[in-house]
Design a protein around this motif. Structure first.
Motif, mmCIF file in Angstrom:
data_model
loop_
_atom_site.group_PDB
_atom_site.id
_atom_site.type_symbol
_atom_site.label_atom_id
_atom_site.label_comp_id
_atom_site.label_asym_id
_atom_site.label_seq_id
_atom_site.Cartn_x
_atom_site.Cartn_y
_atom_site.Cartn_z
ATOM 1 N N PRO A 186 4.242 -2.063 -22.809
ATOM 2 C CA PRO A 186 4.414 -0.187 -22.011
ATOM 3 C C PRO A 186 5.268 0.633 -23.129
ATOM 4 N N PRO A 187 4.718 1.752 -23.397
ATOM 5 C CA PRO A 187 5.470 2.820 -24.143
ATOM 6 C C PRO A 187 6.960 3.088 -23.703
ATOM 7 N N ARG A 188 7.511 3.522 -24.726
ATOM 8 C CA ARG A 188 9.323 2.801 -24.765
ATOM 9 C C ARG A 188 9.531 4.621 -23.615
ATOM 10 N N VAL A 189 10.198 4.503 -22.581
ATOM 11 C CA VAL A 189 10.802 5.786 -22.139
ATOM 12 C C VAL A 189 12.064 6.011 -21.899
ATOM 13 N N TRP A 190 12.780 6.563 -21.552
ATOM 14 C CA TRP A 190 14.499 6.951 -21.612
ATOM 15 C C TRP A 190 14.716 8.418 -19.900
ATOM 16 N N PRO A 191 15.420 7.228 -19.194
ATOM 17 C CA PRO A 191 16.423 6.331 -19.492
ATOM 18 C C PRO A 191 15.640 5.048 -18.977
ATOM 19 N N PRO A 192 15.903 3.467 -19.818
ATOM 20 C CA PRO A 192 14.806 2.689 -19.451
ATOM 21 C C PRO A 192 14.720 2.104 -17.920
ATOM 22 N N GLN A 193 13.387 1.581 -17.993
ATOM 23 C CA GLN A 193 13.560 1.445 -16.271
ATOM 24 C C GLN A 193 13.948 0.495 -15.677
ATOM 25 N N LEU B 167 22.971 3.331 -10.617
ATOM 26 C CA LEU B 167 22.159 3.431 -9.263
ATOM 27 C C LEU B 167 22.264 4.967 -9.175
ATOM 28 N N GLU B 168 22.737 5.386 -8.898
ATOM 29 C CA GLU B 168 21.746 6.699 -8.779
ATOM 30 C C GLU B 168 20.446 7.465 -9.383
ATOM 31 N N GLU B 169 20.909 6.630 -10.350
ATOM 32 C CA GLU B 169 18.940 6.679 -10.946
ATOM 33 C C GLU B 169 18.074 6.464 -10.299
ATOM 34 N N PRO B 170 17.385 6.783 -9.716
ATOM 35 C CA PRO B 170 15.640 5.869 -9.353
ATOM 36 C C PRO B 170 15.480 5.475 -10.518
ATOM 37 N N ALA B 171 15.233 5.590 -10.990
ATOM 38 C CA ALA B 171 14.131 5.280 -12.049
ATOM 39 C C ALA B 171 14.549 3.842 -12.897
ATOM 40 N N CYS B 172 15.699 3.815 -12.584
ATOM 41 C CA CYS B 172 16.674 2.572 -13.678
ATOM 42 C C CYS B 172 16.993 1.418 -12.349
ATOM 43 N N ARG C 273 20.121 0.021 -3.050
ATOM 44 C CA ARG C 273 20.688 1.078 -4.297
ATOM 45 C C ARG C 273 22.516 1.760 -3.434
ATOM 46 N N GLU C 274 22.347 2.839 -2.769
ATOM 47 C CA GLU C 274 23.204 3.388 -1.353
ATOM 48 C C GLU C 274 24.052 1.619 -1.005
ATOM 49 N N GLY C 275 23.431 0.769 -0.383
ATOM 50 C CA GLY C 275 24.006 0.061 -0.352
ATOM 51 C C GLY C 275 25.194 -1.046 -1.143
ATOM 52 N N ALA C 276 25.061 -0.579 -2.660
ATOM 53 C CA ALA C 276 25.043 -1.771 -3.507
ATOM 54 C C ALA C 276 26.560 -0.410 -4.387
ATOM 55 N N ARG C 277 26.703 0.315 -3.301
ATOM 56 C CA ARG C 277 27.178 2.159 -4.143
ATOM 57 C C ARG C 277 28.806 1.592 -3.594
ATOM 58 N N LYS C 278 28.234 1.445 -1.520
ATOM 59 C CA LYS C 278 29.462 1.464 -1.141
ATOM 60 C C LYS C 278 29.812 0.385 -1.210
ATOM 61 N N LEU C 279 29.401 -1.012 -1.399
ATOM 62 C CA LEU C 279 30.318 -2.036 -1.326
ATOM 63 C C LEU C 279 31.294 -2.399 -2.606
ATOM 64 N N LEU D 259 22.682 8.288 -19.962
ATOM 65 C CA LEU D 259 21.410 8.132 -19.604
ATOM 66 C C LEU D 259 20.482 9.277 -19.850
ATOM 67 N N ARG D 260 21.981 10.720 -20.634
ATOM 68 C CA ARG D 260 21.347 11.830 -20.666
ATOM 69 C C ARG D 260 20.388 11.809 -22.373
ATOM 70 N N GLY D 261 21.165 10.258 -22.929
ATOM 71 C CA GLY D 261 21.113 10.239 -23.869
ATOM 72 C C GLY D 261 19.546 10.313 -24.748
ATOM 73 N N ALA D 262 19.674 10.657 -26.539
ATOM 74 C CA ALA D 262 18.655 10.900 -26.584
ATOM 75 C C ALA D 262 17.995 9.602 -27.298
ATOM 76 N N GLN D 263 16.115 9.555 -26.270
ATOM 77 C CA GLN D 263 15.142 8.612 -26.424
ATOM 78 C C GLN D 263 15.157 7.879 -27.699
ATOM 79 N N VAL D 264 14.995 7.131 -27.384
ATOM 80 C CA VAL D 264 14.767 5.897 -28.214
ATOM 81 C C VAL D 264 13.532 5.261 -28.734
ATOM 82 N N THR D 265 13.202 5.987 -29.697
ATOM 83 C CA THR D 265 11.091 5.812 -29.914
ATOM 84 C C THR D 265 10.669 4.493 -30.071
#
Length: 456
Positions: free
Chosen positions: A134-141, A165-170, A197-203, A434-440
């Motif tokens: 698969p093509p590499r995307v950033w942040p990693p899925q 946990l706030e990054e839904p694509a990760c 995700r919200e449950g993990a954040r609260k715990l 998470l906002r870092g330069a994409q790893v090509t």
């Protein structure tokens, strides 16, 4: 035709030398290898009198598979003749046939066709593998996590996890941890199963807020604040005399059972867990997975040897998991499917001050010891990468890059202001990552330092 076959083969020679899936055709014979040997050697006139008897060897059995080195020799032999013919055509000369070979060496045209066929198969296999990736995307899925333990410094990891946990694509594949890193990993996994995700954040927030509110000996033991990176801690105001019996583990079990549903960790939706503890009998690290997880496993992973007795599981006695690789990387890589691994390192590896007091020396030795096994595993992975073995891309977020003078701080400090500082800096570090330069392109094992990432 010979030139085409040679060119095709040379492009796939490296694949053949390492991939047993593409084998040489049975119909190939050893004549071309012998021809290559003859062509590469200095030209000498041999007679019946000068040829040594041992130079005449029995013919190879029919149908023998050629070694990669022999196939490469054949390709080079064909390429040398093809290159000369091509040069002659460029110069405007008529194509000159290659010099005749000695009568005892014959080249069957079927060899060239077989070489071309198998070279094409190797190239097709490589193209298929590249197309399937698969093509590499950033942040990693999909991301694996390695969470280091180190007392109250693990509140930094809490901040990192909260932001992830706030990054839904990760999504999370496999999580390893030792000492309080194991508790963070288990809270994350359990929360994801029970409430997403919200449950993990609260715990995670519930656990760390209780740690700061209690500020008791029990809390310090539960986060491994005394060992191995905190054995020099002084028993000061954070320890309320008589508040907790250090040899009684029942309150600790109750605290873990109150937050963690260990039965939920066996769910198919739960990320893979790898929790480390140190086996007292032989000093080796024991890894517990989801099926083996229990309150006793977490107590063993955070068990400070200088405070209370060992934790016994199935007849074996265990101490803090931080005395081995902290966190364990090699077991994580063996079990993970994700191509990206994030290492959250909280125990400082650098210190600009030379310690002179006994307490400072002890603290610095604890920090060096806590990172020694981790550095050894990273070196082993780099060794494997250099030899062509497939390993994931390792990214690292280090608490010491975010907090000046962390090496001078106390890993048993559960003060609210210090925990809030660690948590906030962890969130900030994860945000920048998470906002870092994409790893090509994947760079196996090469650790991507947090300070090297470019903010978008």
């Amino acid at each position: 035709m010979l030139r085409t076959a040679a060119t095709a083969l040379l492009s796939a020679a490296e694949i053949w030398s390492t991939d047993p899936a593409v084998a040489a055709a049975p119909e190939l014979n050893a004549n071309a290898a012998a021809a290559m040997t003859h062509a590469a050697a200095p030209v000498e006139v041999e007679t019946a009198e000068t040829r040594p008897p041992e130079a005449v060897k029995a013919p190879e059995p029919a149908g023998r598979h050629l070694l990669p080195s022999e196939i490469l020799a054949e390709a080079r032999f064909f390429s040398s003749h093809g290159k000369r013919a091509q040069e002659n055509q460029v110069a405007g000369q008529a194509e000159i046939a290659p010099p005749p070979l000695p009568p005892e060496i014959s080249i069957d045209p079927e060899i060239a066709r077989a070489l071309e066929k198998h070279a094409a198969a190797a190239r097709a296999q490589l193209r298929a593998a590249e197309a399937a990736a698969p093509p590499r995307v950033w942040p990693p899925q999909k991301l694996s996590l390695a969470l280091q333990g180190g007392g109250s410094f693990a509140a930094f990891t809490w901040g990192v996890l909260e932001r992830l946990l706030e990054e839904p694509a990760c999504n999370f594949d496999c999580v390893s941890g030792a000492s309080v890193g194991a508790i963070n990993a288990t809270l994350l996994a359990c929360g994801l199963v029970q409430g997403g995700r919200e449950g993990a954040r609260k715990l995670l927030a519930k656990f760390w807020q209780r740690m700061t509110n209690e500020t008791s000996f029990r809390s310090l033991m539960l986060i491994g604040g005394f060992s191995p990176a905190g054995s020099s801690v002084a028993f000061g105001p954070t320890l309320r005399s008589g508040h907790f019996d250090p040899f009684d583990l029942d309150p600790l079990r109750e605290a873990l059972a109150r937050d963690i549903d260990f039965a939920a960790l066996g769910s198919k939706e739960c990320p893979k867990l790898l929790v480390a503890a140190t086996r007292v009998r032989d000093g080796k690290q024991q890894i517990f997975d989801n099926a083996a997880m229990s309150a006793d496993v977490l107590l063993a992973s955070t068990c400070p040897p200088l405070v209370h007795c060992t934790v016994e599981i199935d007849g074996e006695s265990y101490w803090d998991g931080g005395y081995g690789p902290n966190p364990p990387l090699l077991p994580l890589i063996r079990n993970a499917a994700a191509s990206d691994l994030l290492l959250v390192q909280i125990t400082p590896s650098r210190d600009s001050f030379v310690p002179i007091t006994a307490a400072a020396i002890d603290r610095r030795l604890d920090q060096i010891t806590a990172n020694a096994a981790l550095n050894a595993e990273l070196a082993a992975l780099e060794w494997a990468r250099a030899r062509g073995l497939a390993t994931p891309t390792i990214h690292r977020i280090a608490a010491e890059d975010e907090i000046d003078g962390l090496a001078q701080r106390n890993p048993a400090d559960l003060g609210r202001s210090f925990i809030a500082l660690l948590h906030g800096r962890g969130r900030g570090a994860a945000e920048r990552w998470l906002r870092g330069a994409q790893v090509t392109r994947p760079v196996p094992v090469t650790v991507v330092e947090q300070r090297e990432l470019v903010e978008a």
